[in-house]
Design a protein around this motif. Sequence first.
Motif, PDB file in Angstrom:
ATOM      1  N   ARG A  52       0.627  -1.118  -0.148  1.00 46.68           N
ATOM      2  CA  ARG A  52       0.452  -0.041  -0.235  1.00 46.68           C
ATOM      3  C   ARG A  52       0.764   1.314   0.129  1.00 46.68           C
ATOM      4  O   ARG A  52       0.590   2.001  -1.060  1.00 46.68           O
ATOM      5  N   GLN A  56       1.577   3.337  -2.864  1.00 45.46           N
ATOM      6  CA  GLN A  56       1.281   5.002  -2.849  1.00 45.46           C
ATOM      7  C   GLN A  56       2.743   5.789  -3.197  1.00 45.46           C
ATOM      8  O   GLN A  56       1.896   6.903  -4.646  1.00 45.46           O
ATOM      9  N   LYS A 122      -4.639   5.019  -4.111  1.00 39.46           N
ATOM     10  CA  LYS A 122      -4.159   7.079  -3.338  1.00 39.46           C
ATOM     11  C   LYS A 122      -2.955   7.715  -4.311  1.00 39.46           C
ATOM     12  O   LYS A 122      -2.326   6.598  -4.117  1.00 39.46           O
ATOM     13  N   SER A 125      -2.212  13.663  -1.594  1.00 40.18           N
ATOM     14  CA  SER A 125      -2.470  14.589  -1.910  1.00 40.18           C
ATOM     15  C   SER A 125      -2.784  16.594  -2.540  1.00 40.18           C
ATOM     16  O   SER A 125      -3.247  16.587  -3.604  1.00 40.18           O
ATOM     17  N   ASN A 151       9.446  13.536   5.673  1.00 42.43           N
ATOM     18  CA  ASN A 151       9.133  12.862   5.220  1.00 42.43           C
ATOM     19  C   ASN A 151      10.048  11.352   4.940  1.00 42.43           C
ATOM     20  O   ASN A 151       9.547   9.673   6.039  1.00 42.43           O
ATOM     21  N   SER A 221      -4.225   9.549  12.718  1.00 44.00           N
ATOM     22  CA  SER A 221      -4.070   8.540  11.430  1.00 44.00           C
ATOM     23  C   SER A 221      -4.238   6.810  11.664  1.00 44.00           C
ATOM     24  O   SER A 221      -3.416   6.513  12.474  1.00 44.00           O
ATOM     25  N   VAL A 222      -5.319   5.791  10.973  1.00 42.10           N
ATOM     26  CA  VAL A 222      -5.352   4.910  11.372  1.00 42.10           C
ATOM     27  C   VAL A 222      -4.135   4.141  11.099  1.00 42.10           C
ATOM     28  O   VAL A 222      -4.498   2.560  11.936  1.00 42.10           O
ATOM     29  N   ASN A 223      -3.119   4.412  10.613  1.00 40.10           N
ATOM     30  CA  ASN A 223      -2.027   3.166  10.521  1.00 40.10           C
ATOM     31  C   ASN A 223      -0.650   3.420  10.670  1.00 40.10           C
ATOM     32  O   ASN A 223       0.069   2.207  11.199  1.00 40.10           O
ATOM     33  N   LYS A 233       7.425   3.436   9.952  1.00 41.35           N
ATOM     34  CA  LYS A 233       6.942   4.719  10.211  1.00 41.35           C
ATOM     35  C   LYS A 233       8.285   4.847  11.438  1.00 41.35           C
ATOM     36  O   LYS A 233       7.811   4.176  12.908  1.00 41.35           O
ATOM     37  N   ASN A 237       3.392  11.588  11.503  1.00 40.18           N
ATOM     38  CA  ASN A 237       2.776  12.814  10.128  1.00 40.18           C
ATOM     39  C   ASN A 237       2.742  13.943  11.680  1.00 40.18           C
ATOM     40  O   ASN A 237       3.851  15.113  11.576  1.00 40.18           O
TER      41      ASN A 237
END
Length: 329
Positions: A52, A56, A122, A125, A151, A221-223, A233, A237
């Motif tokens: 994923r 992305q 995705k 954005s 990042n 943040s879900v992940n 990570k 974020n």
Amino acid sequence: MYAQMVETGLKNVRSAADMGAEELAFQARIDAGIKIEAKDWMPDAYRKTLVRQISQHAHSEIVGQLPEGNWVTRAPTLKRKSILLAKIQDEAGHGLYLYSAAETLGVSRDELLAALHSGKAKYSSIFNYPTLSWADMGAIGWLVDGSAIINQIPLCRCSYGPYARAMIRVCKEESFHARQGYDIMMSLCQGSAAQKAMAQDALNRWWWPSLMMFGPSDAESVNSAQSAQWRIKLFSNDELRQRMVDQTVPQIEYLGLSVPDPDLKFNAETGHYEFGAIDWAEFHNVLKGNGPCNRERLQTRVKAYEDGAWFRDALLAYADKHADVKAAA
Ligand code: BYC
């Protein structure tokens, strides 16, 4: 960061009680800082998360060529045009390293592209905003590639070997991209009043979308928590977003521009800038496909893929013929 997230009540993390022997050994390797390689055993969910995120990321690099591609024919000088072209070509290269890294996880390039083209996968954005003036080339290099570096530097140390190694070269090239963007902003800010106003306008439009690039807040943040446990990570974020603001505000001041945030203030006690509320409704709307350029970006990618069908067919036909000749020899 992981402990902090668990403390703040974030869920979706596998506990030792959920894990079998193989998974416990896998987690122990990650905790010891040992890289996971393509042929190593890994939990399905780790593989899925990486596919994923890496795919992305790859899509973002490829779609990310489009807003800047819009200005190649209108770059103000030959030198600026050559630099912009080189940058856009670098982004294609980043996409290729990243698709290759994703393929090591057992997924095909065709599947990944189909997910992008159907709107299922995705991409960042940020690439759904239009590039309205030459100053946008400066703002993108400086703010967007600048954020990408913040990042991505930690991703060079992430747990999955092929992803971590791909990121090393990507980050080196992103540094050149950020410098060329700031250089455009410097020239504009040292130019006429109209040029400086153009730079301010680009900053005003790209500032907030650049902060959104880092993803939802830690609370939303879900992940994040699971990705932190797997050392995909290394920073949250919000931590990275704060780093971007702290690093960029002095650069804005150096340019003689103003930050488009009336609530921004420096907190001398924490040593960090406090900034205003991010418009998360806008962020979610862009993610749903309703940003100013979502449809146009996707259509352009689908058309490019369809227009390239004859070339892929020719390559495959040649490969098949070549294999027949070899088999007959
Ligand atoms: N745009 O739980 P979260 C570049 C999604 S730079 C779109 O925090 P995660 C470039 C997220 O995917 C840009 N979607 O997720 C620069 C998730 O949805 P799914 C690319 C976003 O993965 C210059 C949901 O929101 N960089 O390439 O832990 C020129 C919840 O988020 C965004 C990377 O991809 C967003 N901004 O954290 C050219 C870096 N933010 O997937 C090119 C690698 C969040 O569950 N990626 N979402 O349906 C990452 O570091 C992480 O994936 C993110 C999100 C920080 C982006």
